[in-house]
Design a protein around this motif. Structure first.
Motif, PDB file in Angstrom:
ATOM      1  N   TYR A  22       0.793  -1.239   0.000  1.00 16.89           N
ATOM      2  CA  TYR A  22       0.000   0.000   0.000  1.00 16.89           C
ATOM      3  C   TYR A  22       0.824   1.286   0.000  1.00 16.89           C
ATOM      4  N   TYR A  23       2.107   1.187   0.335  1.00 14.16           N
ATOM      5  CA  TYR A  23       2.942   2.390   0.469  1.00 14.16           C
ATOM      6  C   TYR A  23       3.790   2.676  -0.763  1.00 14.16           C
ATOM      7  N   CYS A  24       3.865   1.724  -1.684  1.00 16.80           N
ATOM      8  CA  CYS A  24       4.943   1.759  -2.679  1.00 16.80           C
ATOM      9  C   CYS A  24       4.525   2.339  -4.023  1.00 16.80           C
ATOM     10  N   GLY A  25       5.384   3.157  -4.582  1.00 17.37           N
ATOM     11  CA  GLY A  25       5.130   3.854  -5.845  1.00 17.37           C
ATOM     12  C   GLY A  25       5.202   2.971  -7.078  1.00 17.37           C
ATOM     13  N   LEU A  57      16.512  -8.055   2.292  1.00 14.06           N
ATOM     14  CA  LEU A  57      15.053  -8.204   2.257  1.00 14.06           C
ATOM     15  C   LEU A  57      14.482  -7.489   3.482  1.00 14.06           C
ATOM     16  N   ARG A  58      13.969  -6.319   3.230  1.00 14.32           N
ATOM     17  CA  ARG A  58      13.444  -5.556   4.367  1.00 14.32           C
ATOM     18  C   ARG A  58      12.196  -6.234   4.919  1.00 14.32           C
ATOM     19  N   ILE A  59      12.121  -6.297   6.232  1.00 16.21           N
ATOM     20  CA  ILE A  59      10.943  -6.875   6.857  1.00 16.21           C
ATOM     21  C   ILE A  59       9.813  -5.824   6.897  1.00 16.21           C
ATOM     22  N   LEU A  96      21.707  -5.179  -7.045  1.00 19.50           N
ATOM     23  CA  LEU A  96      20.693  -5.303  -8.093  1.00 19.50           C
ATOM     24  C   LEU A  96      19.322  -5.281  -7.436  1.00 19.50           C
ATOM     25  N   GLN A  97      18.532  -4.306  -7.811  1.00 17.19           N
ATOM     26  CA  GLN A  97      17.211  -4.161  -7.190  1.00 17.19           C
ATOM     27  C   GLN A  97      16.140  -4.081  -8.273  1.00 17.19           C
ATOM     28  N   SER A  98      14.973  -4.631  -7.979  1.00 20.18           N
ATOM     29  CA  SER A  98      13.847  -4.502  -8.916  1.00 20.18           C
ATOM     30  C   SER A  98      12.553  -4.777  -8.178  1.00 20.18           C
ATOM     31  N   VAL A 136      13.631  -1.667   7.979  1.00 20.49           N
ATOM     32  CA  VAL A 136      12.244  -1.236   8.159  1.00 20.49           C
ATOM     33  C   VAL A 136      12.064   0.162   7.573  1.00 20.49           C
ATOM     34  N   MET A 137      10.812   0.522   7.379  1.00 23.13           N
ATOM     35  CA  MET A 137      10.526   1.922   7.094  1.00 23.13           C
ATOM     36  C   MET A 137      10.255   2.597   8.433  1.00 23.13           C
ATOM     37  N   ILE A 138      10.645   3.842   8.514  1.00 22.41           N
ATOM     38  CA  ILE A 138      10.625   4.539   9.800  1.00 22.41           C
ATOM     39  C   ILE A 138       9.642   5.707   9.742  1.00 22.41           C
ATOM     40  N   GLY A 192      15.082   3.396   6.129  1.00 24.13           N
ATOM     41  CA  GLY A 192      14.981   4.831   5.926  1.00 24.13           C
ATOM     42  C   GLY A 192      13.592   5.304   6.274  1.00 24.13           C
ATOM     43  N   PRO A 193      13.435   6.629   6.319  1.00 21.33           N
ATOM     44  CA  PRO A 193      12.114   7.163   6.635  1.00 21.33           C
ATOM     45  C   PRO A 193      11.083   6.783   5.583  1.00 21.33           C
ATOM     46  N   TYR A 194       9.866   6.553   6.026  1.00 20.52           N
ATOM     47  CA  TYR A 194       8.751   6.368   5.093  1.00 20.52           C
ATOM     48  C   TYR A 194       8.494   7.703   4.403  1.00 20.52           C
ATOM     49  N   LEU A 195       8.292   7.642   3.090  1.00 24.52           N
ATOM     50  CA  LEU A 195       8.021   8.849   2.319  1.00 24.52           C
ATOM     51  C   LEU A 195       6.712   8.690   1.574  1.00 24.52           C
ATOM     52  N   VAL A 196       6.004   9.779   1.504  1.00 28.65           N
ATOM     53  CA  VAL A 196       4.712   9.769   0.836  1.00 28.65           C
ATOM     54  C   VAL A 196       4.871   9.459  -0.650  1.00 28.65           C
ATOM     55  N   SER A 197       4.031   8.582  -1.175  1.00 25.60           N
ATOM     56  CA  SER A 197       3.988   8.320  -2.606  1.00 25.60           C
ATOM     57  C   SER A 197       2.545   8.543  -3.053  1.00 25.60           C
ATOM     58  N   ALA A 198       2.317   9.648  -3.744  1.00 23.16           N
ATOM     59  CA  ALA A 198       0.949  10.031  -4.119  1.00 23.16           C
ATOM     60  C   ALA A 198       0.306   8.957  -4.985  1.00 23.16           C
ATOM     61  N   LEU A 256       9.942   4.782  -5.939  1.00 23.22           N
ATOM     62  CA  LEU A 256       9.222   4.118  -4.853  1.00 23.22           C
ATOM     63  C   LEU A 256       8.436   5.133  -4.048  1.00 23.22           C
ATOM     64  N   TYR A 257       8.889   6.383  -4.093  1.00 24.73           N
ATOM     65  CA  TYR A 257       8.253   7.471  -3.331  1.00 24.73           C
ATOM     66  C   TYR A 257       8.473   8.773  -4.082  1.00 24.73           C
ATOM     67  N   ASP A 258       7.742   9.817  -3.679  1.00 20.90           N
ATOM     68  CA  ASP A 258       7.850  11.110  -4.359  1.00 20.90           C
ATOM     69  C   ASP A 258       9.142  11.827  -3.951  1.00 20.90           C
TER      70      ASP A 258
HETATM   71  N1  5AD Z   1       8.827   5.343   1.393  1.00 23.45           N
HETATM   72  C1  5AD Z   1      10.002   4.849   1.831  1.00 23.45           C
HETATM   73  N2  5AD Z   1      10.487   3.660   1.478  1.00 23.45           N
HETATM   74  C2  5AD Z   1       9.748   2.920   0.631  1.00 23.45           C
HETATM   75  N3  5AD Z   1       9.959   1.703   0.125  1.00 23.45           N
HETATM   76  C3  5AD Z   1       8.939   1.396  -0.687  1.00 23.45           C
HETATM   77  N4  5AD Z   1       8.055   2.401  -0.706  1.00 23.45           N
HETATM   78  C4  5AD Z   1       8.536   3.362   0.118  1.00 23.45           C
HETATM   79  C5  5AD Z   1       8.065   4.633   0.533  1.00 23.45           C
HETATM   80  N5  5AD Z   1       6.906   5.122   0.093  1.00 23.45           N
HETATM   81  C6  5AD Z   1      11.093   0.865   0.510  1.00 23.45           C
HETATM   82  C7  5AD Z   1      10.621  -0.449   1.133  1.00 23.45           C
HETATM   83  C8  5AD Z   1      11.222  -1.493   0.214  1.00 23.45           C
HETATM   84  C9  5AD Z   1      12.377  -0.763  -0.401  1.00 23.45           C
HETATM   85  C10 5AD Z   1      12.895  -1.340  -1.673  1.00 23.45           C
HETATM   86  O1  5AD Z   1      11.886   0.523  -0.595  1.00 23.45           O
HETATM   87  O2  5AD Z   1      11.162  -0.566   2.438  1.00 23.45           O
HETATM   88  O3  5AD Z   1      11.640  -2.661   0.893  1.00 23.45           O
END
Ligand code: 5AD
Length: 364
Positions: free
Chosen positions: A64-67, A158-160, A102-104, A201-203, A231-237, A319-321
């Protein structure tokens, strides 16, 4: 009081909560200073690069959080051809980066699995098996992890995302494809195969408490992990998580700075608690603060991930704005990060793999 706490060598849950709750500049400075000194004591004053190749944004997951979630329709999907990935890897190798990542987006089909295996073999052949390769390709079966390991990947991130059941469910669809227990099982199978295992984790997620983050630190310790990317969670519109929140208040300047500071505190606390693991100062920090990654290094991180994704595809991997560096070339990212490392008086470990010290210590 913080001073005595910082002198400890082991930390309880309550200690971690206290450290993550620091809210005055003086104590915050003490925390960062201590974390940096522990980093230098265990790992010296070098920072290592992982050239980041984001080779495809095609994804089967719908977080739900990912761009780049599957259902997001306004994303122009791409998958690089193998030669483009190889070319970037060779560029990094020649620069002396020592390692690539390598990320995808996540896929489990056989075409994808074979593609990754072939790319790994090609890269290792072209680079004399001297390049450290981290994969960041999500949940796979143990067989697939083993095949990629045999093809030359030695690290897996692999982020939990969160280990809190309730929060995990709020962030992911309940469709049988987004299970916390599967993610945990994946981490265990990666470890059994012999990878250097990273998680994170996202923070500052909506609904995430300091107590919950303290438990994540203990989770890293409990799983004896080798590397951390967080890293910090970032808004993805346009994602469900954002659609259901009051963005103006959540993403106010103050809101962002709280998440940023919490991101730095998590790095520092992980350094204090876990000591010899690799910790990345991630791009997400710089999305909030221009000096985000420098501050991450000053908080005890020892890994930077210069983006080396080909210019043609950078703007498609969002992944985010407000992702920084999308208009830069790989060369510009290198120069820019070199300056950032110099500014915090550390040096880049060129021509070194920069393996997780923790991994080598536990293998002894
Ligand atoms: N904000 C911050 N991090 C994000 N990720 C995915 N979407 C967001 C977001 N909106 C991170 C997740 C994922 C990694 C590849 O990117 O933690 O595991």
């Amino acid at each position: 009081m913080i001073k005595t706490l910082l002198e400890q060598t082991s930390f309880s849950y309550d200690d971690i909560v206290t450290l993550l709750s620091i809210d005055n500049q003086e104590d915050l400075d003490l925390l960062m200073k201590k974390a940096l000194s522990i980093k230098k004591q265990y790992l010296g004053s070098k920072v290592h690069y992982r050239g980041l190749i984001e080779f495809s944004n095609v994804c089967e997951k719908d977080c739900y959080y990912c761009g780049i979630r599957k259902s997001k329709e306004d994303v122009e999907r791409f998958m690089m051809d193998e030669d483009m990935v190889l070319e970037s890897a060779i560029w990094a190798y020649k620069q002396g980066y020592g390692s690539i990542t390598l990320q995808s987006g996540e896929r489990q089909d056989s075409y994808f699995i074979d593609y990754v295996e072939r790319v790994l073999n090609k890269i290792q052949d072209a680079c004399n098996h001297e390049l450290g390769i981290t994969l960041c390709l999500g949940e796979q079966t143990p067989d697939v992890y083993q095949r990629w390991f045999d093809a030359g990947a030695t690290r897996y991130l692999l982020r939990i995302e969160t280990t809190e059941d309730e929060l995990y469910r709020q962030l992911h669809p309940q469709d049988g494809h987004h299970e916390l227990s599967i993610r945990q099982a994946c981490l265990k199978s990666l470890r059994a195969i012999g990878y250097q295992v990273g998680t994170g984790v996202m923070i500052g997620l909506p609904g995430q408490s300091i107590e919950s983050l303290a438990k994540e630190v203990l989770f890293f310790k409990d799983y004896d992990i080798d590397m951390i990317g967080m890293g910090p969670y970032l808004v993805s519109a346009g994602t469900p998580l954002v659609d259901q929140m009051d963005v103006a208040s959540f993403d106010s300047l103050k809101g962002k700075m709280i998440r940023f500071e919490l991101g730095l505190k998590m790095i520092a606390v992980c350094r204090l608690v876990l000591k010899d693991v690799n910790i990345a100062a991630t791009t997400a920090l710089q999305a909030i603060h221009a000096l985000g990654r420098e501050k991450g290094i000053d908080a005890g991180a020892n890994i930077l991930m210069p983006i080396i994704t080909h210019e043609n595809h950078r703007a498609q991997y969002l992944l985010y704005d407000q992702k920084p560096c999308v208009d830069d070339t790989a060369e510009q990212c290198k120069q820019c990060l070199n300056r950032r490392v110099e500014s915090v008086e550390q040096e880049v470990g060129y021509f070194e793999k920069g393996d997780s010290r923790h991994y080598h210590n536990r293998m002894k």
